[in-house]
Design a protein around this motif. Structure first.
Motif, PDB file in Angstrom:
ATOM      1  N   THR A   1      60.245  57.006  43.497  1.00 17.66           N
ATOM      2  CA  THR A   1      61.138  56.568  44.518  1.00 17.66           C
ATOM      3  C   THR A   1      62.489  57.430  44.235  1.00 17.66           C
ATOM      4  O   THR A   1      63.115  57.488  44.979  1.00 17.66           O
ATOM      5  CB  THR A   1      61.275  55.088  44.707  1.00 17.66           C
ATOM      6  N   SER A   2      62.799  57.510  42.953  1.00 15.66           N
ATOM      7  CA  SER A   2      64.104  58.207  42.588  1.00 15.66           C
ATOM      8  C   SER A   2      63.839  58.759  41.181  1.00 15.66           C
ATOM      9  O   SER A   2      63.363  58.064  40.316  1.00 15.66           O
ATOM     10  CB  SER A   2      65.024  57.161  42.654  1.00 15.66           C
ATOM     11  N   PHE A   3      64.609  59.803  40.863  1.00 15.23           N
ATOM     12  CA  PHE A   3      64.719  60.442  39.806  1.00 15.23           C
ATOM     13  C   PHE A   3      66.244  60.316  39.193  1.00 15.23           C
ATOM     14  O   PHE A   3      66.377  60.305  37.847  1.00 15.23           O
ATOM     15  CB  PHE A   3      64.306  61.922  39.792  1.00 15.23           C
ATOM     16  N   GLY A   4      67.032  60.616  40.047  1.00 19.40           N
ATOM     17  CA  GLY A   4      68.621  60.828  39.594  1.00 19.40           C
ATOM     18  C   GLY A   4      68.767  62.136  39.109  1.00 19.40           C
ATOM     19  O   GLY A   4      69.354  62.340  38.200  1.00 19.40           O
ATOM     20  N   ALA A   5      67.756  63.136  39.615  1.00 18.07           N
ATOM     21  CA  ALA A   5      67.801  64.458  39.113  1.00 18.07           C
ATOM     22  C   ALA A   5      67.471  64.976  40.171  1.00 18.07           C
ATOM     23  O   ALA A   5      66.686  64.599  41.337  1.00 18.07           O
ATOM     24  CB  ALA A   5      66.772  64.378  37.767  1.00 18.07           C
ATOM     25  N   PRO A   6      67.392  66.733  40.507  1.00 15.55           N
ATOM     26  CA  PRO A   6      67.032  67.250  41.574  1.00 15.55           C
ATOM     27  C   PRO A   6      65.724  67.322  41.733  1.00 15.55           C
ATOM     28  O   PRO A   6      65.028  67.251  40.881  1.00 15.55           O
ATOM     29  CB  PRO A   6      67.719  68.735  41.023  1.00 15.55           C
ATOM     30  N   CYS A   7      65.281  67.249  42.879  1.00 17.37           N
ATOM     31  CA  CYS A   7      63.914  67.324  43.411  1.00 17.37           C
ATOM     32  C   CYS A   7      63.798  68.150  44.693  1.00 17.37           C
ATOM     33  O   CYS A   7      64.792  68.302  45.416  1.00 17.37           O
ATOM     34  CB  CYS A   7      63.171  66.008  43.653  1.00 17.37           C
ATOM     35  N   LEU A   8      62.661  68.765  44.809  1.00 14.39           N
ATOM     36  CA  LEU A   8      62.586  69.894  46.000  1.00 14.39           C
ATOM     37  C   LEU A   8      62.629  69.157  47.385  1.00 14.39           C
ATOM     38  O   LEU A   8      63.532  69.928  48.396  1.00 14.39           O
ATOM     39  CB  LEU A   8      60.900  70.596  45.860  1.00 14.39           C
ATOM     40  N   ILE A   9      62.229  67.991  47.542  1.00 15.85           N
ATOM     41  CA  ILE A   9      62.475  67.296  48.805  1.00 15.85           C
ATOM     42  C   ILE A   9      63.887  67.404  49.445  1.00 15.85           C
ATOM     43  O   ILE A   9      64.268  67.297  50.680  1.00 15.85           O
ATOM     44  CB  ILE A   9      61.661  66.000  48.832  1.00 15.85           C
ATOM     45  N   GLU A  10      64.671  67.243  48.473  1.00 14.75           N
ATOM     46  CA  GLU A  10      66.305  67.187  48.780  1.00 14.75           C
ATOM     47  C   GLU A  10      66.483  68.571  49.557  1.00 14.75           C
ATOM     48  O   GLU A  10      67.388  68.654  50.302  1.00 14.75           O
ATOM     49  CB  GLU A  10      67.131  67.109  47.558  1.00 14.75           C
ATOM     50  N   LEU A  11      65.880  69.617  48.786  1.00 20.30           N
ATOM     51  CA  LEU A  11      66.194  70.977  49.462  1.00 20.30           C
ATOM     52  C   LEU A  11      65.511  71.276  51.040  1.00 20.30           C
ATOM     53  O   LEU A  11      66.287  71.623  51.664  1.00 20.30           O
ATOM     54  CB  LEU A  11      65.673  72.182  48.573  1.00 20.30           C
TER      55      LEU A  11
END
Ligand code: KE4
Length: 426
Positions: free
Chosen positions: A84-94
């Motif tokens: 549910t959360s990484f606190g790091a970049p992930c593709l779905i943000e893009l």
């Protein structure tokens, strides 16, 4: 009728201030005690006592495709099983950032946050940091969330300094915010004549949605654009409510006025906590970590909310808005007809997907002063009568009603029949 809701509310009052996590839900605007909901499906809500309602609150806007919209449920369920959360970049943000930037005309870059308040609070700091000015202009009756600089009411005169709209807001800060009458072009010209070189930004709901629905009058948004450009101030469109609600590109696409900065929320999270703010790359690159203006958030851009927002927005196209606009018009025309039939004085303001009606004999409602003249007691009576008929409107005369992609003429006709019965008895 609402036995289990009433019991739950008594328990809630022991644990949560006012029994609610946001004030408007407490029914203070209409009296009575809030209904607790258990589930939603399409245009329907089901409460703890098993009552079914046709819903026009849409969780205050986010449910543009109704409740339990399958693509959103699917996307969120799948993502939840991954993380549910990484606190790091992930593709779905893009993916979501790209969708927002390609849909909203004035956006080149976007920063995700977790609520509309966070979006407006951050964009105000960005505007002040960029311009090195402190004054903000807002409009009376517009609501931009509960950040200190925006919980400010108009001073005694239009050009007098703002006053705190809540205890806890420092007077010194409130004085930096000027609140003008919405749709008052002259007041805008006057404030820039007097304070132009000190104004960091104007923040405005391009279609007001927090004093009922009030569209901009001809030339109002254009004048804001002219004055801010002329005086080196930034124009901020708070599209937390109108973004993806009234058109794919929001109110800025509908009215063809391009702000410097835009805030988004509600619909863009698909029902999960999401806010966002964006603008040109030049302005947005002033933000940390590349620029000096700080802003941050543990769960900003978390993959769960991004997946929900992306799934909802991906389901929208111009055909969706054509249909939504048609259904909104069918509904509001029907309400006009019923009000006329029963000689009830009603003023209706509507744009695609959102509308409000005011119990008033005034011929128009185009600012907060007009709204104050309306009969909110009659609205409260109307609200409870409709609730008894299984129709859920906002528990406040100062909110909008929302139509979704899951409503059909079947639900609208049922609602109009309820209007007919209630207005007859009003
Ligand atoms: P949130 O912090 O509630 O996500 O967004 C604040 C906000 C900002 N800008 C606009 C134009 C808004 O309408 C809102 C929030 N709207 C209210 C009522 N329309 C949300 C309901 C509530 O306060 O519980």
């Amino acid at each position: 009728m609402h036995k289990r809701s009433a019991e739950a509310y008594q328990r809630a009052l022991q644990l949560i201030p006012g029994g609610v996590n946001s004030p408007v839900r407490a029914f203070k605007g209409v009296g009575g005690t809030p209904v607790f909901f258990e589930s939603g499906q399409g245009p329907f809500l089901f409460d703890l006592d098993g009552n079914k309602y046709i819903d026009y609150v849409a969780s205050w806007g986010p449910k543009l495709q109704g409740y339990s919209f399958a693509p959103v449920v699917q996307a969120v369920t799948t993502q939840a099983q991954r993380a549910t959360s990484f606190g790091a970049p992930c593709l779905i943000e893009l993916e979501l950032a790209n969708l927002l930037v390609s849909s909203v005309p004035s956006l080149e870059k976007i920063r995700m946050v977790n609520s509309g308040t966070e979006a407006t609070m951050s964009v105000i700091r960005l505007a002040r940091g960029i311009t090195n000015r402190d004054r903000i202009v807002k409009f009376t009756g517009c609501f931009h969330g509960h950040a200190d600089s925006l919980l400010v009411q108009a001073g005694s005169g239009v050009l007098t300094l703002g006053l705190p709209d809540s205890p806890g807001v420092p007077r010194a800060l409130a004085q930096q915010t000027l609140s003008l009458p919405y749709n008052d072009i002259e007041a805008v010209q006057d404030v820039f004549t007097q304070f132009g070189s000190e104004i960091a930004a104007v923040i405005v709901e391009p279609i007001a949605g927090n004093m009922g629905c009030i569209p901009p009058v001809e030339g109002f948004l254009e004048e804001l654009r002219t004055q801010t450009t002329q005086h080196g101030s930034l124009l901020i469109f708070d599209e937390v409510m109108t973004g993806f609600r009234v058109a794919l590109g929001g109110a800025q696409e509908m009215f063809e006025v391009s702000p410097d900065l835009t805030t988004l929320g509600k619909v863009v999270g698909g029902g999960l906590p999401v806010g966002a703010f964006g603008g040109s790359a030049e302005l947005m690159d002033q933000l940390a970590p590349i620029g000096p203006i700080y802003q941050s958030g543990t769960l900003s851009g978390n993959p769960l909310a991004m997946a929900g927002g992306f799934a909802l927005l991906n389901s929208l196209d111009t055909d969706f808005y054509d249909k939504l606009d048609e259904l909104t018009g069918y509904f509001t025309n029907g309400i006009r007809d019923v009000a006329k039939k029963h000689n009830i004085d009603l003023c209706i303001n509507s744009v695609c997907g959102m509308f409000s009606f005011y119990f008033t004999s005034q011929s128009k409602v185009s600012n907060y002063h007009h709204v104050e003249q309306c009969d909110s007691a009659r609205y409260a009576k109307f609200f409870h009568e409709m609730l008894r008929q299984g129709i859920y409107f906002a528990p406040s005369a100062y909110e909008c009603a929302f139509v979704s992609g899951s409503h059909t003429t079947l639900e609208i006709d049922k609602t109009l029949a309820a209007f007919d019965d209630v207005l007859k008895r009003l």
